[in-house]
Design a protein around this motif. Structure first.
Motif, PDB file in Angstrom:
ATOM      1  N   CYS A 156      -6.068   5.054  -2.399  1.00  0.00           N
ATOM      2  CA  CYS A 156      -4.692   5.892  -2.145  1.00  0.00           C
ATOM      3  C   CYS A 156      -4.989   7.430  -1.923  1.00  0.00           C
ATOM      4  CB  CYS A 156      -3.892   5.690  -3.225  1.00  0.00           C
ATOM      5  SG  CYS A 156      -2.833   4.076  -3.017  1.00  0.00           S
ATOM      6  N   GLY A 216       0.931   4.329  -2.786  1.00  0.00           N
ATOM      7  CA  GLY A 216       0.544   5.560  -2.401  1.00  0.00           C
ATOM      8  C   GLY A 216       1.758   6.533  -2.805  1.00  0.00           C
ATOM      9  N   LEU A 217       2.899   6.004  -2.876  1.00  0.00           N
ATOM     10  CA  LEU A 217       4.164   7.045  -3.134  1.00  0.00           C
ATOM     11  C   LEU A 217       3.985   7.119  -4.708  1.00  0.00           C
ATOM     12  CD1 LEU A 217       7.093   5.521  -0.766  1.00  0.00           C
ATOM     13  CD2 LEU A 217       5.512   7.797  -0.695  1.00  0.00           C
ATOM     14  N   ILE A 274       1.460   9.819  -5.310  1.00  0.00           N
ATOM     15  CA  ILE A 274       2.033  11.069  -5.217  1.00  0.00           C
ATOM     16  C   ILE A 274       3.024  11.691  -6.414  1.00  0.00           C
ATOM     17  CG2 ILE A 274       3.787  12.541  -3.748  1.00  0.00           C
ATOM     18  CD1 ILE A 274       2.516  10.967  -1.463  1.00  0.00           C
ATOM     19  N   THR A 317      -7.061   8.058   1.249  1.00  0.00           N
ATOM     20  CA  THR A 317      -6.102   8.033   2.416  1.00  0.00           C
ATOM     21  C   THR A 317      -5.245   9.385   2.398  1.00  0.00           C
ATOM     22  OG1 THR A 317      -6.040   5.748   2.329  1.00  0.00           O
ATOM     23  CG2 THR A 317      -4.287   6.868   3.567  1.00  0.00           C
ATOM     24  N   LEU A 318      -4.698   9.749   1.068  1.00  0.00           N
ATOM     25  CA  LEU A 318      -3.803  11.013   1.259  1.00  0.00           C
ATOM     26  C   LEU A 318      -4.618  12.369   1.447  1.00  0.00           C
ATOM     27  CD1 LEU A 318      -1.694  10.117  -2.293  1.00  0.00           C
ATOM     28  CD2 LEU A 318      -0.955  10.366   0.320  1.00  0.00           C
ATOM     29  N   ALA A 367       0.900  -1.030   0.040  1.00  0.00           N
ATOM     30  CA  ALA A 367       0.206  -0.012  -0.247  1.00  0.00           C
ATOM     31  C   ALA A 367       0.851   1.134   0.035  1.00  0.00           C
ATOM     32  CB  ALA A 367      -1.070   0.189   1.209  1.00  0.00           C
ATOM     33  N   LEU A 368       2.113   1.314   0.647  1.00  0.00           N
ATOM     34  CA  LEU A 368       2.954   2.418   0.886  1.00  0.00           C
ATOM     35  C   LEU A 368       3.448   2.609  -0.614  1.00  0.00           C
ATOM     36  CD1 LEU A 368       4.463   4.457   2.007  1.00  0.00           C
ATOM     37  CD2 LEU A 368       6.074   2.821   2.902  1.00  0.00           C
TER      38      LEU A 368
END
Lengths: 245, 245
Positions: A40, A7-8, A11, A43-44, A3-4
């Motif tokens: 994502c 997410g990156l 971005i 969440t962000l 998931a990390l």
């Protein structure tokens, strides 16, 4: 894919040409499923790194904390910055330092005299390594096979009529750069722009970064740039060497 | 807490004083379990945002991509930068622009004349809003209750003997700033440093950012700084207004 990591990637898919994106656009750019992209982005947004206007998502300046974490924790940009400022003041040209990241260079410090490029450069800006003076210095420090691999990964394309994109010709240029200890790029990145770079070398003889001076060809030709700037840049290289980890 | 949120918290816990961290240190700083901190750090290392030397983790410059995503996608820093450069050149002082994020200001653009502060400032740097001229301009634009809440959240502490930390006195100062349209801070952030800031206002009369000029008190006293710089700054404010979204 964690998931990390997703997410990156989300971005990173925002940039100058994509300042606001829909879920579908983010999914396409990141190759995530729409459900994953949506998760994502939500969440962000919830934690304040993005905002949503009902249709588009945008990043918020909170994202700057992430890049700044590296800038603040790395000694190199802080150490190099005053040297670049002095160099830039003495020569009336812009000076930058960068590192190699894959097939790109990433700016870690910059002292700007006047805006000479059509695109604004700032810390964190990325440019292709193969057609920039700092990129060539950094590629020349790699084993040739590795340099070739990285150049090909980036899929070199012409930026001006003068851009060298043939990988064999580039490898010959890198060998020359390795021998002479500096690289000059004459309008291969942008018309009118000439640049000279030397490596930043640590006491163990490892190339850890590169710094450059860049100017307009009308003021400084590629023929003159070495005579005009190289001695000063090499003096700085020598001063910096014992300071670099 | 989502995995993405945990990972971003891990990235943010690195800074100048914490450039390399163990799993236990990251767990402590982020209030994550050691297992969760370890998982995040290993993911960050696997995807190239961190590196591990067997004991310590460090961030890599790849992290700059994240901050740069916002810088590249936001029109404001690009638009403001040439104005700051002109202002800085004309006044021979450093000029910056920043936004409010919680109880802190975050630098989004900067033109530096000489290094006058003990700490290097760069895009992404954060400073407490309550004791900076840009912070006071930005806090003054909020409803007073919200400004008070943010000041208290940041737990104001003395930086010099002149720092105002009492929230009621700060609220009185903010009312004055709101009335006069600018803020002067006289050595409350750092001894020797004087700064004046005005808001950046969009055509709908909303304060979207602030910009400042800062200098050394020996050269420009707090008494003189408004007479010397304010007209120029207000002219720039007027020029920028129609350009801001």
């Amino acid at each position: 894919m964690a998931a990390l990591e997703k997410g990156l990637a989300v971005i990173e898919c925002f940039d100058a040409a994509h300042d606001k994106l829909t879920i579908a656009e983010v999914a396409r750019a990141t190759e995530l499923s729409r459900a994953a992209a949506r998760r994502c982005l939500l969440t962000l947004t919830r934690i304040g790194y993005a905002e949503f206007d009902g249709k588009f998502f945008r990043l918020t300046p909170r994202v700057l904390r992430l890049g700044h974490a590296w800038l603040a924790s790395s000694a190199l940009p802080q150490m190099v910055q005053p040297f670049l400022e002095r160099l830039s003041e003495e020569t009336h040209e812009s000076s930058s330092a960068s590192l190699l990241d894959g097939h790109e260079i990433v700016y870690i410090a910059r002292s700007q005299q006047r805006r000479i490029m059509s695109v604004g450069l700032s810390v964190g800006t990325r440019l292709p390594a193969f057609c920039t003076s700092m990129g060539r210095v950094l590629l020349a420090a790699l084993p040739p096979d590795e340099a070739r691999r990285r150049i090909l990964t980036g899929q070199p394309r012409m930026r001006t009529a003068q851009t060298v994109v043939d990988v064999d010709r580039l490898m010959t240029l890198l060998a020359k750069v390795r021998g002479q200890g500096y690289a000059i790029v004459d309008q291969e990145l942008e018309l009118g722009l000439v640049s000279i770079a030397v490596p930043l070398i640590n006491p163990r003889n490892e190339v850890v970064a590169a710094f450059n001076l860049s100017g307009q060809v009308q003021r400084t030709s590629a023929q003159d740039i070495a005579a005009q700037f190289l001695p000063r840049m090499q003096a700085m290289q020598t001063m910096l060497r014992p300071l670099i980890k």
